[in-house]
Write a protein that holds these residues in place. Structure first.
Motif, PDB file in Angstrom:
ATOM      1  N   ILE A   1     134.400  19.257  48.325  1.00 23.31           N
ATOM      2  CA  ILE A   1     134.430  20.496  48.890  1.00 23.31           C
ATOM      3  C   ILE A   1     132.940  20.966  48.788  1.00 23.31           C
ATOM      4  CG2 ILE A   1     135.253  22.787  48.531  1.00 23.31           C
ATOM      5  CD1 ILE A   1     137.589  21.599  46.680  1.00 23.31           C
ATOM      6  N   PRO A   2     132.481  21.251  50.252  1.00 26.51           N
ATOM      7  CA  PRO A   2     130.810  21.649  50.363  1.00 26.51           C
ATOM      8  C   PRO A   2     130.739  23.144  50.056  1.00 26.51           C
ATOM      9  CG  PRO A   2     132.083  21.502  52.510  1.00 26.51           C
ATOM     10  CD  PRO A   2     133.066  21.515  51.412  1.00 26.51           C
ATOM     11  N   MET A   3     129.531  23.449  49.755  1.00 24.70           N
ATOM     12  CA  MET A   3     129.121  24.876  49.579  1.00 24.70           C
ATOM     13  C   MET A   3     127.675  24.810  50.399  1.00 24.70           C
ATOM     14  SD  MET A   3     127.565  26.800  46.178  1.00 24.70           S
ATOM     15  CE  MET A   3     129.053  27.566  45.602  1.00 24.70           C
ATOM     16  N   VAL A   4     127.715  25.847  51.002  1.00 24.27           N
ATOM     17  CA  VAL A   4     126.598  26.053  52.171  1.00 24.27           C
ATOM     18  C   VAL A   4     125.566  26.995  51.899  1.00 24.27           C
ATOM     19  CG1 VAL A   4     125.683  25.641  54.524  1.00 24.27           C
ATOM     20  CG2 VAL A   4     127.853  24.739  54.064  1.00 24.27           C
TER      21      VAL A   4
ATOM     22  N   LYS B   1     125.714  17.601  42.442  1.00 22.74           N
ATOM     23  CA  LYS B   1     125.980  16.161  42.549  1.00 22.74           C
ATOM     24  C   LYS B   1     125.072  15.740  43.588  1.00 22.74           C
ATOM     25  CE  LYS B   1     129.679  12.880  44.122  1.00 22.74           C
ATOM     26  NZ  LYS B   1     128.973  12.315  45.299  1.00 22.74           N
ATOM     27  N   ASP B   2     125.026  16.251  44.938  1.00 23.49           N
ATOM     28  CA  ASP B   2     124.204  15.858  45.930  1.00 23.49           C
ATOM     29  C   ASP B   2     123.974  17.076  46.820  1.00 23.49           C
ATOM     30  OD1 ASP B   2     126.350  15.694  47.958  1.00 23.49           O
ATOM     31  OD2 ASP B   2     126.875  13.905  47.042  1.00 23.49           O
ATOM     32  N   TYR B   3     123.108  16.911  47.682  1.00 21.65           N
ATOM     33  CA  TYR B   3     122.793  18.159  48.583  1.00 21.65           C
ATOM     34  C   TYR B   3     122.057  17.370  49.777  1.00 21.65           C
ATOM     35  CZ  TYR B   3     118.121  17.626  46.347  1.00 21.65           C
ATOM     36  OH  TYR B   3     116.802  17.251  45.667  1.00 21.65           O
ATOM     37  N   LYS B   4     122.203  18.078  50.776  1.00 21.88           N
ATOM     38  CA  LYS B   4     121.421  17.667  52.111  1.00 21.88           C
ATOM     39  C   LYS B   4     120.782  19.025  52.756  1.00 21.88           C
ATOM     40  CE  LYS B   4     122.669  15.477  56.708  1.00 21.88           C
ATOM     41  NZ  LYS B   4     123.894  15.068  57.343  1.00 21.88           N
ATOM     42  N   TYR B   5     119.729  18.831  53.089  1.00 19.36           N
ATOM     43  CA  TYR B   5     119.115  19.874  54.010  1.00 19.36           C
ATOM     44  C   TYR B   5     119.260  19.687  55.600  1.00 19.36           C
ATOM     45  CZ  TYR B   5     115.284  22.427  56.065  1.00 19.36           C
ATOM     46  OH  TYR B   5     114.650  23.617  56.941  1.00 19.36           O
TER      47      TYR B   5
ATOM     48  N   HIS C   1     127.229  19.555  47.228  1.00 24.17           N
ATOM     49  CA  HIS C   1     128.414  19.161  46.656  1.00 24.17           C
ATOM     50  C   HIS C   1     128.186  19.297  45.349  1.00 24.17           C
ATOM     51  CE1 HIS C   1     128.953  17.146  50.622  1.00 24.17           C
ATOM     52  NE2 HIS C   1     130.222  17.676  50.636  1.00 24.17           N
ATOM     53  N   LEU C   2     129.095  20.161  44.672  1.00 23.19           N
ATOM     54  CA  LEU C   2     129.039  20.345  43.049  1.00 23.19           C
ATOM     55  C   LEU C   2     129.530  19.302  42.437  1.00 23.19           C
ATOM     56  CD1 LEU C   2     129.826  24.120  43.116  1.00 23.19           C
ATOM     57  CD2 LEU C   2     127.470  23.146  43.014  1.00 23.19           C
ATOM     58  N   LYS C   3     129.099  18.912  41.195  1.00 18.78           N
ATOM     59  CA  LYS C   3     129.883  18.047  40.078  1.00 18.78           C
ATOM     60  C   LYS C   3     131.301  18.881  39.875  1.00 18.78           C
ATOM     61  CE  LYS C   3     125.731  16.478  38.181  1.00 18.78           C
ATOM     62  NZ  LYS C   3     125.254  16.163  36.711  1.00 18.78           N
ATOM     63  N   SER C   4     132.329  17.916  39.842  1.00 15.81           N
ATOM     64  CA  SER C   4     133.646  18.297  39.456  1.00 15.81           C
ATOM     65  C   SER C   4     134.082  19.294  38.448  1.00 15.81           C
ATOM     66  CB  SER C   4     134.447  16.943  39.489  1.00 15.81           C
ATOM     67  OG  SER C   4     134.174  16.477  38.327  1.00 15.81           O
TER      68      SER C   4
ATOM     69  N   ASP D   1     134.671  27.683  50.484  1.00 19.82           N
ATOM     70  CA  ASP D   1     136.143  27.952  50.770  1.00 19.82           C
ATOM     71  C   ASP D   1     136.717  28.015  49.763  1.00 19.82           C
ATOM     72  OD1 ASP D   1     138.627  27.997  51.652  1.00 19.82           O
ATOM     73  OD2 ASP D   1     138.562  26.394  53.078  1.00 19.82           O
ATOM     74  N   ASN D   2     136.854  29.688  49.249  1.00 19.84           N
ATOM     75  CA  ASN D   2     137.712  30.002  48.317  1.00 19.84           C
ATOM     76  C   ASN D   2     138.913  29.485  47.974  1.00 19.84           C
ATOM     77  OD1 ASN D   2     135.838  31.516  46.320  1.00 19.84           O
ATOM     78  ND2 ASN D   2     135.790  32.796  48.262  1.00 19.84           N
ATOM     79  N   VAL D   3     139.936  29.408  49.119  1.00 13.43           N
ATOM     80  CA  VAL D   3     141.129  29.082  48.936  1.00 13.43           C
ATOM     81  C   VAL D   3     141.233  27.625  49.031  1.00 13.43           C
ATOM     82  CG1 VAL D   3     143.243  28.904  50.548  1.00 13.43           C
ATOM     83  CG2 VAL D   3     141.850  30.940  50.479  1.00 13.43           C
TER      84      VAL D   3
END
Length: 290
Positions: A52-55, A81-85, A118-121, A148-150
């Motif tokens: 689940i991405p966070m931007v 967990k990981d990130y991408k620019y 992407h956050l750790k679970s 995405d909160n939902v």
């Protein structure tokens, strides 16, 4: 005639043994497949949550130095967990629909530089995400934080619900497995009921009579468990190829636990079922055998 009857009896015994092994194989394979899912529930839920991405969008005044420093900050964060620019130029290339209009090409790029995270679970829940969002928004160059909160709420709710029902189904299937294997072994022992009663009538003890049948039951349980272990191993290997992120093969200990459980279940249920099946015929009166 006697030879023909002996062949018929031998075929019937082999057929009953085959039925027992087949029953044990099918039931234990289903239990093993379910066991693989249960013991890897954390991995599966973690895989879902971590996708689940966070931007994080930057303001237009943010330069390369700012974005690089922000990347170093993310690198040192314990919840990432990981990130991408993604630069605004790359964002345009990744959005071909936006490039179709000439007005867009001639004007200023409306897209923003951003980091897709992407956050750790363990941090993918309402409380942790809100705390992380507040922390990221405190940066003066961060314009917006989107996720995405939902989807986060649904992921947590569905994973909890699935875990609950999987445990319920596992319990039910375990009971069904015991009943099916017990029924198959009882039918196998049924064909030997006259032999059992004859041995008892000539003075053999119950322990002496039961011993060879229990050993045969254990052998059948071992055979059925062995084929089931092969099937579960193949299933784990296939799943590892389809979902390499779960590392089912690299992290072999959970799979080994499931395989050991399959083997132990087959032996224990076969031994117990054979014990009670022979005990039933030992306690019957001779007239009740017919």
């Amino acid at each position: 005639m006697a030879s023909s009857f002996e062949k018929f009896q031998r075929r019937r015994i082999i057929s009953s043994y085959f039925s027992v092994v087949l029953c044990i194989f099918i039931v234990l394979t289903l239990l093993g497949a379910l066991g693989l899912f249960v013991i890897n529930t954390d991995k599966i839920s973690g895989y879902v949550k971590e996708n689940i991405p966070m931007v994080v969008y930057f303001k237009r005044e943010a330069n390369d130095t700012v974005t690089q420093a922000f990347g170093e900050r993310l690198k040192n964060s314990g919840y990432i967990k990981d990130y991408k620019y993604v630069s605004k130029e790359d964002a345009v290339k990744n959005s071909p629909d936006l490039m179709e209009g000439s007005e867009f090409l001639e004007g200023e790029n409306p897209l923003l530089d951003n980091y897709e995270i992407h956050l750790k679970s363990a941090y993918v829940d309402k409380k942790h995400i809100k705390d992380i969002e507040i922390e990221l928004r405190n940066d003066p160059y961060v314009g917006d934080v989107s996720y995405d909160n939902v989807l986060v709420d649904k992921a947590n709710e569905n994973i909890n619900a699935i875990s609950y029902w999987i445990l319920v189904i596992s319990g039910v299937l375990a009971v069904v497995a015991m009943l099916l294997i017990n029924s198959a072994l009882r039918l196998s022992i049924y064909s030997h009921r006259f032999t059992i009663k004859t041995m008892q009538l000539v003075g053999a003890t119950k322990t002496f009579i039961r011993r060879p049948y229990i050993w045969k039951g254990i052998q059948l349980g071992l055979l059925g468990s062995f084929f089931s272990m092969i099937a579960v191993t193949c299933l784990a290997y296939w799943l590892d190829g389809v979902f390499p992120e779960l590392h089912l093969w690299a992290d072999w200990i959970p799979t080994a636990i499931v395989l050991s459980g399959v083997l132990a279940t087959g032996i224990i249920i076969a031994a117990i079922s054979t014990f009670f099946a022979t005990q039933r015929f030992l306690n019957l009166r001779t007239d009740d055998l017919y």
